[in-house]
Design a protein around this motif. Sequence first.
Motif, PDB file in Angstrom:
ATOM      1  N   ARG A   1      88.110  20.791 -72.227  1.00  0.00           N
ATOM      2  CA  ARG A   1      87.910  20.443 -70.814  1.00  0.00           C
ATOM      3  C   ARG A   1      86.819  19.381 -70.674  1.00  0.00           C
ATOM      4  N   ALA A   2      85.755  19.507 -71.455  1.00  0.00           N
ATOM      5  CA  ALA A   2      84.686  18.506 -71.416  1.00  0.00           C
ATOM      6  C   ALA A   2      85.211  17.140 -71.849  1.00  0.00           C
ATOM      7  N   GLY A   3      86.082  17.117 -72.842  1.00  0.00           N
ATOM      8  CA  GLY A   3      86.674  15.854 -73.278  1.00  0.00           C
ATOM      9  C   GLY A   3      87.488  15.202 -72.170  1.00  0.00           C
ATOM     10  N   GLN A   4      88.217  16.015 -71.419  1.00  0.00           N
ATOM     11  CA  GLN A   4      88.975  15.471 -70.283  1.00  0.00           C
ATOM     12  C   GLN A   4      88.039  14.869 -69.237  1.00  0.00           C
ATOM     13  N   LEU A   5      86.928  15.549 -68.965  1.00  0.00           N
ATOM     14  CA  LEU A   5      85.971  15.042 -67.974  1.00  0.00           C
ATOM     15  C   LEU A   5      85.297  13.756 -68.453  1.00  0.00           C
ATOM     16  N   LEU A   6      85.034  13.666 -69.745  1.00  0.00           N
ATOM     17  CA  LEU A   6      84.451  12.434 -70.293  1.00  0.00           C
ATOM     18  C   LEU A   6      85.422  11.266 -70.154  1.00  0.00           C
ATOM     19  N   ASP A   7      86.713  11.546 -70.336  1.00  0.00           N
ATOM     20  CA  ASP A   7      87.729  10.486 -70.251  1.00  0.00           C
ATOM     21  C   ASP A   7      88.050  10.094 -68.814  1.00  0.00           C
ATOM     22  N   LEU A   8      88.037  11.055 -67.917  1.00  0.00           N
ATOM     23  CA  LEU A   8      88.613  10.825 -66.591  1.00  0.00           C
ATOM     24  C   LEU A   8      87.589  10.706 -65.464  1.00  0.00           C
ATOM     25  N   THR A   9      86.333  10.957 -65.745  1.00  0.00           N
ATOM     26  CA  THR A   9      85.323  10.872 -64.693  1.00  0.00           C
ATOM     27  C   THR A   9      84.121  10.070 -65.181  1.00  0.00           C
ATOM     28  N   GLY A  10      83.247   9.762 -64.245  1.00  0.00           N
ATOM     29  CA  GLY A  10      81.997   9.088 -64.581  1.00  0.00           C
ATOM     30  C   GLY A  10      80.824  10.032 -64.590  1.00  0.00           C
ATOM     31  N   LEU A  11      81.063  11.324 -64.677  1.00  0.00           N
ATOM     32  CA  LEU A  11      79.984  12.306 -64.695  1.00  0.00           C
ATOM     33  C   LEU A  11      79.097  12.112 -65.915  1.00  0.00           C
ATOM     34  N   SER A  12      77.828  12.398 -65.763  1.00  0.00           N
ATOM     35  CA  SER A  12      76.899  12.307 -66.888  1.00  0.00           C
ATOM     36  C   SER A  12      77.139  13.465 -67.848  1.00  0.00           C
ATOM     37  N   VAL A  13      76.574  13.336 -69.067  1.00  0.00           N
ATOM     38  CA  VAL A  13      76.704  14.401 -70.054  1.00  0.00           C
ATOM     39  C   VAL A  13      76.112  15.696 -69.518  1.00  0.00           C
ATOM     40  N   LYS A  14      74.991  15.622 -68.838  1.00  0.00           N
ATOM     41  CA  LYS A  14      74.359  16.808 -68.270  1.00  0.00           C
ATOM     42  C   LYS A  14      75.266  17.449 -67.228  1.00  0.00           C
ATOM     43  N   GLU A  15      75.894  16.631 -66.370  1.00  0.00           N
ATOM     44  CA  GLU A  15      76.788  17.167 -65.340  1.00  0.00           C
ATOM     45  C   GLU A  15      78.031  17.810 -65.966  1.00  0.00           C
ATOM     46  N   ILE A  16      78.540  17.196 -67.021  1.00  0.00           N
ATOM     47  CA  ILE A  16      79.728  17.750 -67.686  1.00  0.00           C
ATOM     48  C   ILE A  16      79.369  19.066 -68.381  1.00  0.00           C
ATOM     49  N   ALA A  17      78.182  19.116 -68.984  1.00  0.00           N
ATOM     50  CA  ALA A  17      77.737  20.368 -69.598  1.00  0.00           C
ATOM     51  C   ALA A  17      77.715  21.477 -68.553  1.00  0.00           C
ATOM     52  N   GLY A  18      77.177  21.184 -67.393  1.00  0.00           N
ATOM     53  CA  GLY A  18      77.155  22.178 -66.328  1.00  0.00           C
ATOM     54  C   GLY A  18      78.542  22.555 -65.860  1.00  0.00           C
ATOM     55  N   ALA A  19      79.457  21.596 -65.866  1.00  0.00           N
ATOM     56  CA  ALA A  19      80.826  21.836 -65.394  1.00  0.00           C
ATOM     57  C   ALA A  19      81.601  22.767 -66.315  1.00  0.00           C
ATOM     58  N   VAL A  20      81.155  22.907 -67.566  1.00  0.00           N
ATOM     59  CA  VAL A  20      81.824  23.844 -68.481  1.00  0.00           C
ATOM     60  C   VAL A  20      80.916  25.044 -68.785  1.00  0.00           C
ATOM     61  N   GLY A  21      79.967  25.290 -67.885  1.00  0.00           N
ATOM     62  CA  GLY A  21      79.182  26.510 -67.957  1.00  0.00           C
ATOM     63  C   GLY A  21      78.068  26.526 -68.970  1.00  0.00           C
ATOM     64  N   LEU A  22      77.611  25.354 -69.428  1.00  0.00           N
ATOM     65  CA  LEU A  22      76.522  25.287 -70.400  1.00  0.00           C
ATOM     66  C   LEU A  22      75.340  24.562 -69.763  1.00  0.00           C
ATOM     67  N   SER A  23      74.267  25.283 -69.529  1.00  0.00           N
ATOM     68  CA  SER A  23      73.133  24.715 -68.795  1.00  0.00           C
ATOM     69  C   SER A  23      72.255  23.804 -69.640  1.00  0.00           C
ATOM     70  N   ASP A  24      72.325  23.928 -70.964  1.00  0.00           N
ATOM     71  CA  ASP A  24      71.497  23.107 -71.854  1.00  0.00           C
ATOM     72  C   ASP A  24      72.321  21.929 -72.369  1.00  0.00           C
ATOM     73  N   PRO A  25      72.083  20.695 -71.906  1.00  0.00           N
ATOM     74  CA  PRO A  25      72.877  19.542 -72.342  1.00  0.00           C
ATOM     75  C   PRO A  25      72.736  19.244 -73.828  1.00  0.00           C
ATOM     76  N   TYR A  26      71.598  19.607 -74.433  1.00  0.00           N
ATOM     77  CA  TYR A  26      71.412  19.353 -75.868  1.00  0.00           C
ATOM     78  C   TYR A  26      72.282  20.301 -76.697  1.00  0.00           C
ATOM     79  N   TYR A  27      72.310  21.560 -76.281  1.00  0.00           N
ATOM     80  CA  TYR A  27      73.202  22.516 -76.950  1.00  0.00           C
ATOM     81  C   TYR A  27      74.653  22.092 -76.759  1.00  0.00           C
ATOM     82  N   PHE A  28      74.994  21.666 -75.547  1.00  0.00           N
ATOM     83  CA  PHE A  28      76.357  21.195 -75.271  1.00  0.00           C
ATOM     84  C   PHE A  28      76.724  20.039 -76.192  1.00  0.00           C
ATOM     85  N   SER A  29      75.835  19.068 -76.341  1.00  0.00           N
ATOM     86  CA  SER A  29      76.130  17.893 -77.169  1.00  0.00           C
ATOM     87  C   SER A  29      76.331  18.289 -78.626  1.00  0.00           C
TER      88      SER A  29
END
Length: 303
Positions: A255-283
Motif C-alpha cells: 500500500r505504501a508503494g502505491q501511495l509513493l507512486d500515485l500521490t505526492g505525500l511525504s515519506v512521513k505522511e505515507i508512514a502514518g497512512a499505513v499505521g507506522l508513526s516512526d518514519p525511520y522504522y517505516f523506511s
Amino acid sequence: MDNQIRKPDGFDAQKLFVQPDYMLKELNISTLTRPLFVSDIGFFPHARHHFRERPEGADAHIFIYCVEGEGWVEWSEESSSTDRSYPLTERQLAVVPAGTPHRYGASADKPWSIYWFHLQGEDTAELIRTYGLDQGGPVRLPLSVHAQLLEQFEQCYRLLYDKHYSLPAQIHVAQTMRHLLSSIGLSAERSAQARKRERYFDEAVRYMTERLTESVSLPELAKQVGVSKQHLVYLFNREAGLPPIEYFLRLKMQRAGQLLDLTGLSVKEIAGAVGLSDPYYFSRLFKKIMGYSPTEYRGIPKG
C-alpha cells in the motif's frame, strides 16, 4: 473366477504412449522440459478388469482422471502408517506422488473410463504440493476444467504420438501440461477441510486489508477468524509461506508503494497512512521488504 482377471492395459480403442528411452534422456537435460514433462500418457475406455500395483511406487507422478464409471485408488500417505483407499468416480482426479506405493483398479460392476498421464521433472512435486493435489484424496473438477483437460489431453497425446522425436513438440506438450496442472489446482473442488482452511485464510486477509492504517496483533486476528493463534500461523505458512504479522507488514508496504507512486505525500505522511508513526522504522521496513528505500522506489520509472 472372471472377477480375478487383472489387466494393466490392452482395452478396446485404448490410447497409449510411452516415451522412448532416448527421448526421456533428452527431456531430462533440456532446459525447457527438465522441470516438467510427460513420460507416459493414455486413455482406457470401459476398462473392465483394469488393475495396477506398484509396491515401490513409480518414478513419475501419476494423474488418473475418471470420465465414466467407477474405480478405486489406494496409496500410502506420509502422515499415516496405513494405506488409504478412495473411490474414483465421474469427473474426479486422483494424483499419486512419485515414489508412493500404490495400486488402483476399475469397479467390477461399472468399470471406469480414464484419462491418465505420468509427469516427471523437478517442478512437478512442488506444483502438486502448492495446489494441494496430494491432500485428502481425489478432487472433483468443474465442467470448464473437465472440458479443458479433455481438449488438451487430445492435443498432447496426438503431438506425442505423431512427433515424439521433435523437441519443439515436446516443449509445447510440457508447457501445455504445466498450464493444465495450474488450472486444475486453481479450480478443483476442494474437500470440506480444505475449503474451511481457505475460508479462514481469506477472512484473515480481508480483516488485515481493511486495517492497513492500524495495528493488528496475532491474538486479535486469531479471535476475529475464530481459530487458535497456532492454527492461524499454520494456515498462513501453508497458504502464503509467511507468518500472519509478516504478511500484514507486506500488505502495508505494498500500500505504501502505491501511495509513493500515485500521490505526492511525504515519506512521513505515507508512514502514518499505513499505521507506522516512526518514519525511520517505516523506511527501514520498506527497504527490507521492497528492496529500495521509499525515495529510491519513488524515483524508479514504472509502467
